[in-house]
Design an enzyme around this catalytic site. Sequence first.
Site, PDB file in Angstrom:
ATOM      1  CG  ASP A 175      42.181  41.680  44.877  1.00  0.00           C
ATOM      2  OD1 ASP A 175      41.666  42.643  45.483  1.00  0.00           O
ATOM      3  OD2 ASP A 175      43.105  41.814  44.051  1.00  0.00           O
ATOM      4  CG  ASP A 188      38.334  38.863  41.841  1.00  0.00           C
ATOM      5  OD1 ASP A 188      38.218  37.649  41.588  1.00  0.00           O
ATOM      6  OD2 ASP A 188      39.166  39.608  41.278  1.00  0.00           O
ATOM      7  CG  HIS A 245      38.910  44.433  42.686  1.00  0.00           C
ATOM      8  ND1 HIS A 245      40.252  44.213  42.580  1.00  0.00           N
ATOM      9  CD2 HIS A 245      38.306  43.251  42.365  1.00  0.00           C
ATOM     10  CE1 HIS A 245      40.462  42.949  42.204  1.00  0.00           C
ATOM     11  NE2 HIS A 245      39.301  42.356  42.065  1.00  0.00           N
ATOM     12  CG  ASP A 248      39.055  48.059  47.000  1.00  0.00           C
ATOM     13  OD1 ASP A 248      39.110  48.020  45.759  1.00  0.00           O
ATOM     14  OD2 ASP A 248      39.727  47.309  47.738  1.00  0.00           O
ATOM     15  CB  CYS A 261      44.200  46.327  47.085  1.00  0.00           C
ATOM     16  SG  CYS A 261      43.082  47.258  46.054  1.00  0.00           S
TER      17      CYS A 261
HETATM   18  N1  ABU Z   1      42.251  46.565  42.565  1.00  0.00           N
HETATM   19  C1  ABU Z   1      41.551  47.780  42.550  1.00  0.00           C
HETATM   20  C2  ABU Z   1      41.582  48.429  41.185  1.00  0.00           C
HETATM   21  C3  ABU Z   1      40.421  49.330  40.968  1.00  0.00           C
HETATM   22  C4  ABU Z   1      40.636  50.356  39.888  1.00  0.00           C
HETATM   23  O1  ABU Z   1      41.491  50.177  39.025  1.00  0.00           O
HETATM   24  O2  ABU Z   1      39.951  51.386  39.889  1.00  0.00           O
END
Ligand code: ABU
Length: 380
Positions: free
Chosen positions: A111, A197, A248, A250, A356
């Site tokens: 992040d 981020d 995010h 990913d 992450c």
């Molecule tokens: N830190 C990734 C969280 C993404 C999500 O909650 O889908």
Amino acid sequence: MRPLSLPPVNSWNEWDPLREVVVGSAENSCFEPTEPGNKPTIRNSPGTPFPTGRKSKEAIDLANEELAGLVAVLESQGVTVRRPEPRNYASPIRTPDFEVKNQYCAVCPRDVLITIGNEILEATMSRRARYFEYQAYRSLVYQYWNADTRVAWTTAPKPSMADEMYREDFWAWPLEKRHAMMHSFEFCIHQNEVIFDAADISRFGTDILVQESMTTNRAGVRWLKRHLEPRGLRVHPVHFPLDLYPSHIDCTFVPLRPGLILTNPDRPLRDGEEKMFLANEWEFVEAPQPVLGNDEMPPYCQSSRWLSMNILSISPTKVICEEQETPLQRLLEKHGFEVLPIPFRNVFEYGGSLHCATWDVRREGNREDYFPHVAYQPLT
Ligand code: ABU
């Protein structure tokens, strides 16, 4: 003449053979505090106040054990692993613009930092409790930067994180309003300061995707364009309108190798944004439903069940996957991947899974153009 060896910092995409990586640590972790950019809640316990201060020794030990397991697997694959410096997260912090009761942790370097080619880029961050999270990685960054003159290091401008930076009523919007707003891509942060981020960025060689989200705004995308375009890169904002709390990229859109992307069936790409992939013969493969339901996720975890998709590529043919996500493992095997399963559920409450919890510093390979047929509009 022998070609020069790669610089110690070199990573152009998400899949090339991994040589060096930083793995996060749960040491001294605290609960994420309530603040204008984050309203953590306990799953299945509406109304119960979210805990504050240090996490329990047991929770930290369980996460650290799984992080150590990740380190062991990476090392067994010949990958060099580095770790953040232990820091104190329990004390309050105060800047001229805000105060917050405690900081968070250093479990998710993804992040905070991203390698783009031979450059280390430190994100602005979007939440108060994470404002100083870069400090856990500073001595590593200095080591990389001192090691080779080809390594560049940029810190993006820190936003104020003052009250005015946030749209705090966002958290109370009823579902109807969220649906009505889903095409405006306005979330809990305003547009008047540069905010991003690093985990909202995904690297495809010459092309860089940036998700507009609760943690990255349009000023952040513009800053990334102005920073990266003069270096010959193309920055594409992307949007996933059905994700009403995006943060995010990913767990939503995960490139696996040239030509193949794992997509989230609940979070389709905005109409029209698929064109650059289709024009360049990239294939989308939908991730299967995660094994855990929403109600089965760890109670303090603020991320979605789609952490199932948060895998780490060791190479274009080998990935590390959470041990219990067997439907995803079978799908990946069907597409020719060797899958290394490891337990990682205890890390979930720290906001992430395998992608992450890592920051890839060095992968083999150079910058490639995977999108030769792209209609790109640079900033003018
Ligand atoms: N830190 C990734 C969280 C993404 C999500 O909650 O889908």
